[in-house]
Scaffold this motif. Structure first.
Motif, short mmCIF file in Angstrom:
data_model
loop_
_atom_site.label_atom_id
_atom_site.label_comp_id
_atom_site.label_asym_id
_atom_site.label_seq_id
_atom_site.Cartn_x
_atom_site.Cartn_y
_atom_site.Cartn_z
N ALA A 70 0.92 -1.23 0.02
CA ALA A 70 -0.06 0.21 0.11
C ALA A 70 0.84 1.43 0.10
O ALA A 70 0.41 2.21 -0.77
N LEU A 71 1.97 1.17 0.66
CA LEU A 71 2.92 2.57 0.80
C LEU A 71 3.42 2.64 -0.28
O LEU A 71 3.62 3.88 -0.89
N ALA A 72 4.06 1.49 -1.26
CA ALA A 72 4.56 1.77 -2.50
C ALA A 72 3.68 2.54 -3.45
O ALA A 72 4.23 3.37 -4.43
N ASP A 73 2.50 2.66 -3.44
CA ASP A 73 1.58 3.46 -4.13
C ASP A 73 1.04 4.55 -3.55
O ASP A 73 0.20 5.34 -4.21
N ALA A 74 1.52 4.91 -2.33
CA ALA A 74 0.92 6.08 -1.59
C ALA A 74 1.81 7.27 -1.92
O ALA A 74 2.93 7.08 -2.18
N ASN A 75 0.91 8.46 -2.10
CA ASN A 75 1.81 9.72 -2.12
C ASN A 75 1.63 10.26 -0.78
O ASN A 75 0.57 10.57 -0.48
N ILE A 76 2.65 10.68 -0.25
CA ILE A 76 2.42 11.56 1.05
C ILE A 76 3.58 12.96 1.01
O ILE A 76 4.40 12.80 0.49
N ASP A 77 2.53 13.76 0.98
CA ASP A 77 3.31 15.15 0.82
C ASP A 77 2.70 16.09 1.52
O ASP A 77 1.62 15.98 2.58
N PHE A 78 3.20 17.25 1.47
CA PHE A 78 2.56 18.45 2.52
C PHE A 78 2.18 19.56 1.27
O PHE A 78 2.91 19.99 0.31
N ALA A 79 1.31 20.18 1.71
CA ALA A 79 0.52 21.29 0.99
C ALA A 79 0.35 22.72 2.04
O ALA A 79 0.46 22.36 3.22
N VAL A 80 0.74 23.60 1.63
CA VAL A 80 0.54 24.99 2.41
C VAL A 80 -0.75 25.48 2.06
O VAL A 80 -1.23 25.93 0.84
N GLY A 81 -1.64 25.63 2.98
CA GLY A 81 -3.07 26.16 2.96
C GLY A 81 -3.18 27.32 3.97
O GLY A 81 -2.30 27.81 4.53
N ALA A 82 -4.21 27.74 3.56
CA ALA A 82 -4.56 29.14 4.66
C ALA A 82 -4.39 28.85 6.17
O ALA A 82 -4.08 29.45 6.93
N GLU A 83 -4.44 27.34 6.60
CA GLU A 83 -4.25 26.82 7.84
C GLU A 83 -3.11 26.48 8.38
O GLU A 83 -2.58 25.87 9.26
N GLY A 84 -1.88 26.75 7.47
CA GLY A 84 -0.80 26.62 7.46
C GLY A 84 -0.29 25.09 6.76
O GLY A 84 -1.07 24.61 5.77
N GLN A 85 0.85 24.55 7.04
CA GLN A 85 1.08 23.33 6.41
C GLN A 85 0.20 22.24 6.81
O GLN A 85 0.07 21.82 7.98
#
Ligand code: DC
Length: 234
Positions: A70-85
């Motif tokens: 499941a992890l091999a297919d997973a995308n884990i990232d960070f986005a910056v929105g109005a409420e911060g990261q």
């Protein structure tokens, strides 16, 4: 005033859970225009992935092969929105969910799995390729970036850390007791420091910071000064 130019560096901030290292790291990154990577959030996202996929049972048994797939297919990232990261798992904002007590109760089990650590360490090293990064976690100065130009190891007694976490959780409306939070903090300390793969320990060249009696402003100023020293060093 030192006029020597500040070169882009890697800043590794490690420490016990709820030591305040994420807040310090985030504030520093914002001030100096660096990218901030919260590796605890990455382990929490994998924990949520395991829970949602039914890959971790009530007694903590993990379907490791299923999780690695499941992890091999997973995308884990960070986005910056109005409420911060915000932490994103396969494009979904999971920031709130990964901070719940349920995820906190399972994250040490998931983060002790060698295959999970190998996968995430590889992803974390990619973030550091361009330098100009502040990364916090447990093994950043020892395993992810042993050559980081600045390494900080943050600590405070378990009771101080539990009190901070308790306030944070109740402010968010979670119904927990201080004793439950203290138990979880102690349990995570135990697992984090005794696991076979990349246990939490201070890198020999890390600077120690016990922030029990420091205000946030004092910590931030202390950290900026360490950054400027390191970024000016040849
Ligand atoms: O910093 P945090 O409490 O959000 O981290 C969640 C868990 O993830 C913590 O119990 C230890 C684990 N962790 C880890 O093993 N290695 C890291 N680099 C970061 C976190």
């Amino acid at each position: 005033m030192n006029s020597k130019e500040l070169k882009p560096i890697i800043i590794a901030i490690d420490g016990y859970s709820s030591s305040g290292k994420s807040s310090m790291a985030k504030a520093l990154a914002g001030k100096i225009g660096y990218r901030y990577v919260d590796t605890g959030a990455m382990y929490r996202a994998v924990t949520l992935l395991a829970m949602r996929g039914g890959l971790i049972s009530g007694n903590g048994t993990v379907d490791e092969a299923g999780l690695v797939a499941a992890l091999a297919d997973a995308n884990i990232d960070f986005a910056v929105g109005a409420e911060g990261q915000r932490t994103m798992l396969n494009g979904e904002d999971v920031e709130r969910e990964i901070r719940s007590m349920e995820v906190s109760a399972n994250v040490s089990t998931i983060s002790a799995i060698p295959a999970v650590r190998r996968d995430l360490v590889e992803r974390q090293r990619i973030y550091g390729e361009q330098k100009g990064i502040v990364m916090d976690g447990r093994d950043i100065g020892t395993t992810v970036f042993p050559g980081a130009e600045l390494k900080i190891f943050v600590n405070a007694p378990a009771e101080v850390r539990a009190e901070r976490r308790f306030k944070e959780l109740t402010a968010k409306g979670e119904t927990v007791t201080y004793e439950e939070v203290l138990e979880n903090v102690r349990y995570r300390d135990m697992i984090d420091t005794t696991r076979a793969e990349s246990p939490l320990r201070r890198a020999d060249d890390a600077i120690c910071l016990d922030n029990s009696n420091m205000t946030i402003a004092e910590q931030d100023a202390w950290l900026i000064a360490r950054y400027e020293e390191a970024a000016r060093r040849d």
